[in-house]
Design a protein around this motif. Structure first.
Motif, PDB file in Angstrom:
ATOM      1  N   ASP A  85      -5.874   3.000   0.731  1.00 57.11           N
ATOM      2  CA  ASP A  85      -6.088   3.201  -0.836  1.00 57.11           C
ATOM      3  C   ASP A  85      -6.518   4.240  -1.675  1.00 57.11           C
ATOM      4  O   ASP A  85      -7.909   4.260  -1.249  1.00 57.11           O
ATOM      5  N   SER A  86      -6.108   4.956  -2.556  1.00 57.36           N
ATOM      6  CA  SER A  86      -6.651   6.074  -3.036  1.00 57.36           C
ATOM      7  C   SER A  86      -8.020   5.698  -3.695  1.00 57.36           C
ATOM      8  O   SER A  86      -9.084   6.571  -3.721  1.00 57.36           O
ATOM      9  N   PHE A  93      12.992   6.981   0.312  1.00 55.91           N
ATOM     10  CA  PHE A  93      11.735   6.980   1.137  1.00 55.91           C
ATOM     11  C   PHE A  93      11.157   5.551   1.445  1.00 55.91           C
ATOM     12  O   PHE A  93      10.849   5.070   2.506  1.00 55.91           O
ATOM     13  N   HIS A  94      11.228   4.728   0.449  1.00 58.88           N
ATOM     14  CA  HIS A  94      10.905   3.325   0.359  1.00 58.88           C
ATOM     15  C   HIS A  94      11.815   2.649   1.147  1.00 58.88           C
ATOM     16  O   HIS A  94      11.198   1.583   2.042  1.00 58.88           O
ATOM     17  N   VAL A 124      -7.567  -2.465   2.182  1.00 55.12           N
ATOM     18  CA  VAL A 124      -7.544  -1.103   1.789  1.00 55.12           C
ATOM     19  C   VAL A 124      -6.960  -0.043   2.690  1.00 55.12           C
ATOM     20  O   VAL A 124      -6.887   1.187   2.202  1.00 55.12           O
ATOM     21  N   GLY A 125      -6.634  -0.359   3.817  1.00 55.60           N
ATOM     22  CA  GLY A 125      -6.205   0.516   4.677  1.00 55.60           C
ATOM     23  C   GLY A 125      -5.519   0.115   5.744  1.00 55.60           C
ATOM     24  O   GLY A 125      -5.654  -1.195   6.090  1.00 55.60           O
ATOM     25  N   LEU A 157       0.842  -1.124   0.230  1.00 52.89           N
ATOM     26  CA  LEU A 157       0.023   0.095   0.094  1.00 52.89           C
ATOM     27  C   LEU A 157       0.804   1.254  -0.038  1.00 52.89           C
ATOM     28  O   LEU A 157       0.735   2.154  -0.779  1.00 52.89           O
ATOM     29  N   HIS A 158       2.072   1.247   0.795  1.00 50.91           N
ATOM     30  CA  HIS A 158       2.816   2.340   0.851  1.00 50.91           C
ATOM     31  C   HIS A 158       3.539   2.585  -0.645  1.00 50.91           C
ATOM     32  O   HIS A 158       3.671   3.645  -0.838  1.00 50.91           O
ATOM     33  N   SER A 159       4.000   1.418  -1.121  1.00 55.09           N
ATOM     34  CA  SER A 159       4.841   1.542  -2.278  1.00 55.09           C
ATOM     35  C   SER A 159       3.976   2.145  -3.431  1.00 55.09           C
ATOM     36  O   SER A 159       4.246   2.923  -3.994  1.00 55.09           O
ATOM     37  N   ARG A 160       2.736   1.689  -3.342  1.00 62.80           N
ATOM     38  CA  ARG A 160       1.709   2.258  -4.405  1.00 62.80           C
ATOM     39  C   ARG A 160       1.608   3.770  -4.207  1.00 62.80           C
ATOM     40  O   ARG A 160       1.534   4.540  -5.205  1.00 62.80           O
ATOM     41  N   ILE A 161       0.967   4.094  -2.909  1.00 62.13           N
ATOM     42  CA  ILE A 161       0.686   5.504  -2.731  1.00 62.13           C
ATOM     43  C   ILE A 161       1.922   6.319  -3.209  1.00 62.13           C
ATOM     44  O   ILE A 161       1.912   7.492  -3.822  1.00 62.13           O
ATOM     45  N   TYR A 162       3.082   5.903  -2.545  1.00 61.69           N
ATOM     46  CA  TYR A 162       4.338   6.878  -2.553  1.00 61.69           C
ATOM     47  C   TYR A 162       5.244   6.515  -3.627  1.00 61.69           C
ATOM     48  O   TYR A 162       6.364   7.049  -3.845  1.00 61.69           O
ATOM     49  N   GLN A 163       4.636   5.990  -4.756  1.00 65.95           N
ATOM     50  CA  GLN A 163       5.330   5.877  -6.056  1.00 65.95           C
ATOM     51  C   GLN A 163       4.467   6.295  -7.137  1.00 65.95           C
ATOM     52  O   GLN A 163       5.033   7.054  -7.862  1.00 65.95           O
TER      53      GLN A 163
END
Length: 160
Positions: free
Chosen positions: A83-84, A32-33, A62-63, A17-23
């Motif tokens: 998740d957006s 950052f990753h 999702v969160g 989730l963090h990888s998708r949001i912050y990439q």
């Protein structure tokens, strides 16, 4: 939608989730990753030092939000993300409320978190729960622009 306690099996979900949001959405670089993955690795080494909650919609993760014992009686809020595709449905609010309910049940007196000023909705949720902005530091290591990392703290109110 349901909120449940996370397990070791959910660590991959948090990382994904963090990888998708912050990439994809808020492009941050590999530094950052590495920061996120290193912290998750440290958490896995001693899961008894924290608790994670996972939000699910129709069985899909999702969160997430976590609370980690940092030192003595101080706790750090970590890995809050939604998740957006599911933002705006109150999932973030329910995750933060789960954390706050837990803090009250466990009589936690102090928590803190680090965020960035770009995350306006998250910052709003923190403020609603009584977190206060106490520090702001420029960071130009995570992306090609300056961002402001912010430390927010929360202290339990004394009952009189």
């Amino acid at each position: 939608m349901k909120i449940r306690k996370g397990t070791l099996a959910d660590i991959g979900c948090i990382a994904d989730l963090h990888s998708r949001i912050y990439q994809q959405e808020i492009p941050y670089n590999a530094i950052f990753h590495q920061y996120v993955f290193k912290a998750l690795t440290e958490y896995v080494q001693n899961l008894t030092q924290g608790i994670t909650w996972i939000a699910e919609v129709n069985g899909r993760q999702v969160g997430t939000i976590s609370l980690i014992k940092a030192e003595k009686m101080q706790y750090q809020v970590r890995w809050f993300a939604v998740d957006s595709r599911y933002q705006g449905l109150g999932i973030g609010k329910k995750l933060v409320q789960s954390l706050m309910d837990y803090a009250q049940t466990k009589k936690i007196k102090e928590m803190y978190l680090w965020t960035v000023d770009e995350l306006v909705a998250a910052r709003h949720l923190y403020g609603q729960q009584g977190f206060e902005l106490v520090e702001s530091v420029k960071n130009n290591q995570w992306c090609d622009r300056d961002i402001n990392e912010e430390k927010w703290t929360w202290q339990a109110k004394e009952r009189g």
